[in-house]
Scaffold this active site. Structure first.
Site, short mmCIF file in Angstrom:
data_model
loop_
_atom_site.label_atom_id
_atom_site.label_comp_id
_atom_site.label_asym_id
_atom_site.label_seq_id
_atom_site.Cartn_x
_atom_site.Cartn_y
_atom_site.Cartn_z
N TYR A 1 -4.49 52.06 3.12
CA TYR A 1 -5.94 52.10 3.37
C TYR A 1 -6.26 53.24 4.34
CZ TYR A 1 -10.41 51.16 5.51
OH TYR A 1 -11.69 51.33 6.00
N GLN B 1 -19.50 52.60 16.59
CA GLN B 1 -19.89 53.26 15.33
C GLN B 1 -20.69 52.28 14.48
OE1 GLN B 1 -18.37 52.13 12.32
NE2 GLN B 1 -19.36 53.56 10.91
N ARG C 1 -11.10 54.74 -3.26
CA ARG C 1 -9.72 55.11 -2.91
C ARG C 1 -8.82 54.31 -3.85
NH1 ARG C 1 -12.42 54.11 2.41
NH2 ARG C 1 -13.87 55.83 2.41
N ARG D 1 -12.42 61.01 2.54
CA ARG D 1 -12.50 59.67 1.94
C ARG D 1 -13.80 59.42 1.19
NH1 ARG D 1 -8.86 56.16 4.49
NH2 ARG D 1 -10.21 54.35 4.71
N THR E 1 -22.70 56.65 11.28
CA THR E 1 -22.02 57.33 10.17
C THR E 1 -23.04 57.58 9.07
OG1 THR E 1 -19.90 56.33 10.72
CG2 THR E 1 -20.15 57.16 8.47
N HIS F 1 -15.45 62.71 6.41
CA HIS F 1 -14.93 61.34 6.48
C HIS F 1 -13.42 61.32 6.15
CE1 HIS F 1 -16.78 57.15 6.60
NE2 HIS F 1 -15.50 56.90 6.48
C1 GLV Z 1 -14.58 53.48 6.18
O1 GLV Z 1 -15.07 54.10 7.07
C2 GLV Z 1 -13.59 54.00 5.33
O2 GLV Z 1 -13.46 55.23 5.28
O3 GLV Z 1 -12.90 53.21 4.68
#
Ligand code: GLV
Length: 386
Positions: free
Chosen positions: A25, A128, A165, A279, A156, A276
């Site tokens: 993760y 955050q 992902r 991501r 964010t 990010h």
């Molecule tokens: C959350 O911020 C993520 O990138 O999984």
């Protein structure tokens, strides 16, 4: 504790210690991971300028972030599920950051709650914020962060919808982990991890307890995010957040010059140039490649931070050279957390600080304020970014 000379060694240890679904993760980028790879590749492409015979005996990596003195231009960024890398992971990471004198950012999607962390540390930390559809709940979260005396709110702005992902789907990521045979076998080979999680205060998202009545809803993180996060989030909402938050405001996730210019008009105190950690939008440019243009466009009107891909002090040097006031790291310290809890995070911070210090010395620079674009080499391939 074992010897960890560099962040990569912490990473290897974290991979060994932590069940695959949680390590993956943290590790994954979205989709084809092109942007994830570009973040690293573009740092490595930027060559530093070796200078010699400069007296660098008296050096300092100290500076300020949002007006607060720090011994190194570094902050720990928000990481969802930090408490799944190590029991009470957010408390431990915050303690490590505060012992080193740098800011720590607690994620909305943390395991320890705002109140857990506030009760366990003695200095303010940053919070955050993810904005969800239930604005009443968001207002409550902001009020909880204010009540906990958080000194900055990091909004964010690049995750209204989540980039997939693949690893999370393949691994069937759930929080807490489901008792599927594959997971049970994995966890049985990680007894130290299991014990630390058992001893930890919480096993699921601390800030959301009570908000999500039906626990099963929270199990699939991606599905839950899709149902809860607000895709309508827009610049007007930044005004709203600013009106309900009394402290400093940081907008994290700016990768475009036009967006950076709008960010300045919101009255936010800082932006973080970021994709990010690769991501979200796969195919987006690396954060370091966009940094110089964004820094030039906003000038001194707003503090410019950057994250996405920093693994070494040399990377920090490159980011500072291209206009960042400070760097935010995510994976670099989360590896430390998985490798060795609070001591591992402390080691990650120390590694980055020491590497920056030596990099400065070898570039003939003694003060952070003296790091400019002229610390980048003027090689054939690399025209110094203007
Ligand atoms: C959350 O911020 C993520 O990138 O999984």
């Amino acid at each position: 504790m074992r010897v960890f000379p560099c962040i990569e060694d912490l990473r290897q240890r974290a991979k060994h210690n932590v069940p695959k679904m949680f390590f993956d993760y943290a590790e994954a980028g979205s989709y084809n991971q092109e942007t994830l790879r570009a973040n690293r590749a573009d740092f490595e492409k930027l060559k530093l300028r070796q200078r010699i015979l400069v007296n660098v005996e008296q050096r300092s990596t100290a500076t300020t972030i949002l007006g607060e003195p720090v011994p190194v231009p570094l902050a720990l960024g928000p990481i969802g599920l930090g408490g799944m890398m190590h029991g009470d992971g957010e408390i431990l990471a915050c303690r490590a950051a505060q012992a080193m004198g740098i800011p720590y950012t607690l994620s909305t999607m943390s395991i320890n709650s705002i109140e857990d962390v506030a009760a366990a540390v003695d200095k303010p930390f940053w919070f955050q914020l993810y904005v969800m559809r239930d604005r009443g709940f968001i207002k409550e979260l902001v009020q909880r962060a204010a009540a906990a005396k958080c000194s900055a709110l990091m909004l964010t702005v690049d995750l209204q919808v989540i980039g997939q992902r693949h690893a999370d789907l393949r691994n069937g990521l759930t929080v807490p982990p489901e008792f599927r045979l594959k997971n049970v076998i994995d966890i049985m080979t990680k007894p130290a991890w299991a014990l630390s999680i058992l001893k930890g205060k919480r096993k699921t998202f601390g800030n959301l307890a009570g908000h999500v009545k039906d626990k099963t809803n929270i199990n699939s993180l991606a599905k839950w995010t899709a149902s809860q996060f607000d895709p309508t989030l827009n610049w007007k909402d930044v005004e709203w957040i600013k009106s309900i938050w009394p402290g400093k405001l940081i907008l994290k996730g700016i990768l475009d010059v036009d967006d950076a210019k709008i960010a300045v008009t919101t009255g936010a105190d800082a932006i973080s140039v970021s994709n990010h950690g690769g991501r979200q939008l796969d195919g987006a440019p690396s954060a370091i490649s966009m940094l110089p243009r964004i820094a030039d466009a906003v000038g001194s009107e707003i503090e410019v931070l950057m994250d996405s891909g920093i693994r070494t002090g040399a990377d920090m040097m490159r980011a500072l050279a291209l206009g960042a006031r400070a760097c935010i790291v995510g994976r670099s310290y989360i590896y430390g957390l998985g490798a060795g809890g609070q001591a591992g995070v402390a080691r990650a911070i120390e590694i980055l600080k020491n590497e920056l210090d030596i990099t400065m010395a070898l570039c003939g620079v003694s003060r952070v304020a003296d790091i400019g674009r002229d610390v980048l080499a003027s090689t054939e391939e690399q025209r110094r970014p203007q």
